[in-house]
Design a protein around this motif. Sequence first.
Motif, mmCIF file in Angstrom:
data_model
loop_
_atom_site.group_PDB
_atom_site.id
_atom_site.type_symbol
_atom_site.label_atom_id
_atom_site.label_comp_id
_atom_site.label_asym_id
_atom_site.label_seq_id
_atom_site.Cartn_x
_atom_site.Cartn_y
_atom_site.Cartn_z
ATOM 1 N N VAL A 1 0.864 -1.186 0.000
ATOM 2 C CA VAL A 1 0.000 0.000 0.000
ATOM 3 C C VAL A 1 0.900 1.236 0.000
ATOM 4 O O VAL A 1 1.766 1.382 0.866
ATOM 5 N N HIS A 2 0.715 2.096 -0.980
ATOM 6 C CA HIS A 2 1.515 3.318 -1.096
ATOM 7 C C HIS A 2 0.855 4.419 -0.256
ATOM 8 O O HIS A 2 -0.320 4.753 -0.483
ATOM 9 N N VAL A 3 1.588 4.977 0.703
ATOM 10 C CA VAL A 3 1.034 6.029 1.557
ATOM 11 C C VAL A 3 1.907 7.275 1.488
ATOM 12 O O VAL A 3 3.109 7.198 1.231
ATOM 13 N N PHE A 4 1.258 8.419 1.752
ATOM 14 C CA PHE A 4 1.922 9.719 1.794
ATOM 15 C C PHE A 4 1.703 10.302 3.180
ATOM 16 O O PHE A 4 0.555 10.441 3.645
ATOM 17 N N TYR A 5 2.791 10.610 3.877
ATOM 18 C CA TYR A 5 2.692 11.174 5.220
ATOM 19 C C TYR A 5 2.406 12.664 5.103
ATOM 20 O O TYR A 5 3.287 13.462 4.713
ATOM 21 N N ILE A 6 1.162 13.031 5.424
ATOM 22 C CA ILE A 6 0.652 14.369 5.082
ATOM 23 C C ILE A 6 1.287 15.485 5.901
ATOM 24 O O ILE A 6 1.201 16.660 5.524
ATOM 25 N N ASP A 7 1.934 15.156 7.019
ATOM 26 C CA ASP A 7 2.549 16.197 7.840
ATOM 27 C C ASP A 7 4.042 16.349 7.585
ATOM 28 O O ASP A 7 4.668 17.283 8.106
ATOM 29 N N TYR A 8 4.615 15.430 6.793
ATOM 30 C CA TYR A 8 6.066 15.467 6.585
ATOM 31 C C TYR A 8 6.469 15.409 5.101
ATOM 32 O O TYR A 8 7.572 15.815 4.757
ATOM 33 N N GLY A 9 5.600 14.888 4.227
ATOM 34 C CA GLY A 9 5.876 14.907 2.793
ATOM 35 C C GLY A 9 6.591 13.683 2.256
ATOM 36 O O GLY A 9 6.841 13.606 1.053
ATOM 37 N N ASN A 10 6.963 12.733 3.097
ATOM 38 C CA ASN A 10 7.633 11.536 2.589
ATOM 39 C C ASN A 10 6.629 10.458 2.232
ATOM 40 O O ASN A 10 5.481 10.472 2.692
ATOM 41 N N ARG A 11 7.068 9.501 1.432
ATOM 42 C CA ARG A 11 6.211 8.415 0.956
ATOM 43 C C ARG A 11 6.811 7.074 1.346
ATOM 44 O O ARG A 11 8.015 6.946 1.515
ATOM 45 N N GLU A 12 5.957 6.058 1.397
ATOM 46 C CA GLU A 12 6.428 4.733 1.785
ATOM 47 C C GLU A 12 5.438 3.689 1.262
ATOM 48 O O GLU A 12 4.246 3.976 1.087
ATOM 49 N N VAL A 13 5.941 2.487 1.018
ATOM 50 C CA VAL A 13 5.096 1.344 0.662
ATOM 51 C C VAL A 13 5.061 0.423 1.871
ATOM 52 O O VAL A 13 6.106 -0.069 2.322
ATOM 53 N N VAL A 14 3.872 0.215 2.426
ATOM 54 C CA VAL A 14 3.742 -0.550 3.664
ATOM 55 C C VAL A 14 2.702 -1.652 3.484
ATOM 56 O O VAL A 14 1.907 -1.642 2.544
ATOM 57 N N SER A 15 2.692 -2.559 4.431
ATOM 58 C CA SER A 15 1.650 -3.582 4.484
ATOM 59 C C SER A 15 0.416 -2.989 5.152
ATOM 60 O O SER A 15 0.511 -2.097 6.009
ATOM 61 N N SER A 16 -0.756 -3.478 4.780
ATOM 62 C CA SER A 16 -1.991 -2.952 5.365
ATOM 63 C C SER A 16 -2.071 -3.228 6.868
ATOM 64 O O SER A 16 -2.845 -2.580 7.579
ATOM 65 N N THR A 17 -1.251 -4.169 7.338
ATOM 66 C CA THR A 17 -1.242 -4.446 8.783
ATOM 67 C C THR A 17 -0.619 -3.303 9.576
ATOM 68 O O THR A 17 -0.759 -3.257 10.795
ATOM 69 N N ARG A 18 0.104 -2.407 8.897
ATOM 70 C CA ARG A 18 0.714 -1.249 9.555
ATOM 71 C C ARG A 18 -0.142 0.005 9.387
ATOM 72 O O ARG A 18 0.325 1.116 9.622
ATOM 73 N N LEU A 19 -1.401 -0.169 8.975
ATOM 74 C CA LEU A 19 -2.321 0.946 8.776
ATOM 75 C C LEU A 19 -3.522 0.789 9.701
ATOM 76 O O LEU A 19 -3.901 -0.328 10.073
ATOM 77 N N ALA A 20 -4.125 1.918 10.037
ATOM 78 C CA ALA A 20 -5.335 1.901 10.865
ATOM 79 C C ALA A 20 -6.147 3.151 10.555
ATOM 80 O O ALA A 20 -5.637 4.131 9.999
ATOM 81 N N ALA A 21 -7.414 3.101 10.917
ATOM 82 C CA ALA A 21 -8.270 4.271 10.700
ATOM 83 C C ALA A 21 -7.822 5.398 11.615
ATOM 84 O O ALA A 21 -7.446 5.180 12.775
ATOM 85 N N ILE A 22 -7.873 6.608 11.087
ATOM 86 C CA ILE A 22 -7.439 7.763 11.870
ATOM 87 C C ILE A 22 -8.542 8.132 12.862
ATOM 88 O O ILE A 22 -9.725 8.228 12.501
ATOM 89 N N PRO A 23 -8.225 8.307 14.135
ATOM 90 C CA PRO A 23 -9.247 8.726 15.107
ATOM 91 C C PRO A 23 -9.816 10.076 14.704
ATOM 92 O O PRO A 23 -9.084 10.988 14.305
ATOM 93 N N PRO A 24 -11.125 10.251 14.792
ATOM 94 C CA PRO A 24 -11.763 11.508 14.338
ATOM 95 C C PRO A 24 -11.181 12.757 14.993
ATOM 96 O O PRO A 24 -11.109 13.816 14.362
ATOM 97 N N ALA A 25 -10.719 12.638 16.220
ATOM 98 C CA ALA A 25 -10.201 13.817 16.927
ATOM 99 C C ALA A 25 -8.887 14.312 16.353
ATOM 100 O O ALA A 25 -8.444 15.430 16.670
#
Length: 886
Positions: free
Chosen positions: A735-759
């Motif tokens: 899964v290709h992700v973009f870190y929105i607060d730092y600008g870097n990109r990475e390819v990770v497994s979906s096991t390293r992803l989670a839904a962002i808490p609404p707060a």
Amino acid sequence: MCYVKLFSSSIIHSCCAIIVRGQPRGGPPPERQINLSNIRAGAMARRAAQGQPDTKDTPDEPWAFQAREFLRKKLIGKEVCFTVEIKIASGREYGMVYLGKDTTGENIAESLVTEGLATVRREGIRGNNPEQARLCEHEDQAKASKKGMWSEGSGTHTIRDIKYTIENPRNFVDSLHQKPINAIIEHVRDGSVVRALLLPDYYLVTVMLSGIKCPTFKREADGTETPEPFAAEAKFFTESRLLQRDVQIILESCPNQIILGTILHPNGNITELLLKEGFARCVDWSMAVYTQGAEKLRAAERSAKERKVRIWKDYVAPTANLDQKDRQFVAKVMQVVNADAMVVKLNSGEYKTIHLSSIRPPRIEGEEKNKDKDKRFRPLYDIPYMFEAREFLRKKLIGKKVNVTVDYIRAATSAGEGTPAFPERTCATVTIGGINIAEALVSKGLATVIRYRQDDDQRSSHYDELLAAEARAIKNGKGLHSKKEVPIHRVADISGETQKAKQFLPFLQRAGRSEAVVEYVFSGSRLKLYMPKETCLITFLLAGIECPRSSRNMPGGMQVAEPFSDEAMLFTKELVLQREVEVEVESMDKAGNFIGWLHIEGVNLSVALVENALSKVHFTAERLADRGKRRYIWANYEEKPVEEVVHLSEEKERVANYRPVYVTEITDTLHFYTQDVETGGQLESLMETMRAEIAAQPPVEGSYSARRGDNCIAKFADGEWYRARVEKVESPAKVHVFYIDYGNREVVSSTRLAAIPPAFSTRTLPAQATEYAFAFIQVPQDEDARADVVDCIVRDIHNTQCLLNVEYSGASCPHVTIQFADTKEDVGLGLVKEGLVMVDVRKEKHLQKMVTEYLNSQESAKSARLNIWRYGDFRADDADEFGYSR
């Protein structure tokens, strides 16, 4: 008595017969057979004459082979002289042979008798002849010493002809494991075929030299032989070097009962020598088994061709009429036409179609093609592996610079019965990064190698590598050679199909940005797209613009092209044709064409066309227009009075409002991401709170299903969680992700992803990483030069606080100047001074002071020949091969 002293080499014809030759002058020298007088030795084996059933094979007489070997080792290749004593009516000559230049040398007949390998004919001896008397004395001494035939040994040898004694020659050859074995060359049939006696087992084999073929002697119906040009010379060349010499032979293969091998001699490899001297040509069918390296044979043949020696005296190279610049050049791949052809752009701006030499793309037989007559045949999708071959080339080459070496130009052919006409083809070897694209294609089983007539030199300069690659693909069952079911591509073409388009529209609208490949460009704003996820072809119209229409057939006749339509279409082709893009479908017209936005590497094609003055802004997106560029379709544009609201004072002066930022990421394209220092505290506070909450309630691993465009949280390599956006989902593991607060990109497994808490979503705190590009700077296209710039920037400003000022907007992000926080020095200007980048000249009046400063620094770097200017101003020669352009 006749005395001759002219001959320098000899051949042992039988135990008492020696063939002598003079020095060659302009061709093979004459031969002369001398039979030794007054002695008798055992006869060598003789095979029964063909066609004469009454004759039988006769074996070696005792001590015959030893006598022959004694003479061979003593005389072959040595200078001798001889005397002729008797010449009988049949023409046979008898005499004495001496080793050396005169009769004071060793008497060969006496030596044979002394070793007990011959007997003396005493019935014809005259008492007053001292030479005959010495022969008798030598024989008596051999008897007394029990030498040779006077010993108790039998003196017999069994020589076995493989042709008649080995049932399966292939097994015999394989059993030797291509190891050199000692041998004696017994006979030379022609320059490339010999008879050899293998030692120590005395097997007699006929060996054809691997990889080559010499001119031969054609046997006519009456039994006579007619030599091909240079056949006699080639035979003599091999004979004079190998006949009855001790050699080593590598038996390499045995196809169709023909034994192929290589003869090794301390003085050189006869195979390569024959080629180099123009006595032979390479043959493809046996080249692959040549263990010494096929490239050596090609190089030797090429040398003979260039010197036009012997069989190549009339040779004309396939590219002889081409200039060097047309024979080898660097070009940019613009389109993959087929699995073996591509369109490239030369440095001159000219477009040229190049075919890959000596390969054939996947094809289908006529019966299969016409099996479903109701279905429209589409080669790209209906021919097995054609799509895979095209995709391989497209992904590897589109937009890349390649090295092209023209191998030959195939002349145009007219249409024949069942065969279409073909225009003239330029066939070449195309390489990128040292990799031969044709070889890579063949090795994956996505193309096959063309077989040629032996005298056809119009072939790839790396033909042997192609054959080897095909052999590997066949062995490994790759692609076309696989025994698995062929891949099937069911691609629906819904171009112009209004009803089908209506069914697809809701899916495409909900999908947001969808991946696509531009298959064809009809005009600047009208394209044909392949949607891989939906496996369909659609016609796509760019939203927000009105592009000049190209000429096309209409019911009322040909529609004339509007001004600058060709320029717009060329711009779109060079930017997106056969590239992977992202599209956002917004609506559909009455004809079933989808309308929306197309993005490529962050560039909106609609905006790019407007910025380059190749399109007008549609009333639905008037705000996107850039009418300040008065060229092409804006050449006669006049500003409306109502738009005269911009104050002149704002255009005259550049506003310098530098603010502190923290540089967090630098990309390979010299774009960079920053965080505002003012909001840095808010981000740190949010991160601490978010990680504390996640630690208290960890997300369930694997519960999150990633979808492109969604915001989420991702666990970085440091083990901490960060806010991110999903850019692409290849698989759950990629899964290709973009870190929105730092600008870097990475390819990770979906096991390293989670839904962002609404707060902690972007509603609470917007994404902190903002993308920028350097103002007034043109980034080098050459990868090495660009890497040098990126390394310099990373070293200077990465993870440091700087000062930033926005100078003007760009297609994908604002262009800025950035200063060091302590010295206030301009970072971009420093790159120009060091000769690492070129200046991008802007026309805005309020920026001219900055542009002038940058240009002056560039001239100083050029004068000092720094970095990219070390060879001078390369742009003056339009040398695109260096990766730069004006």
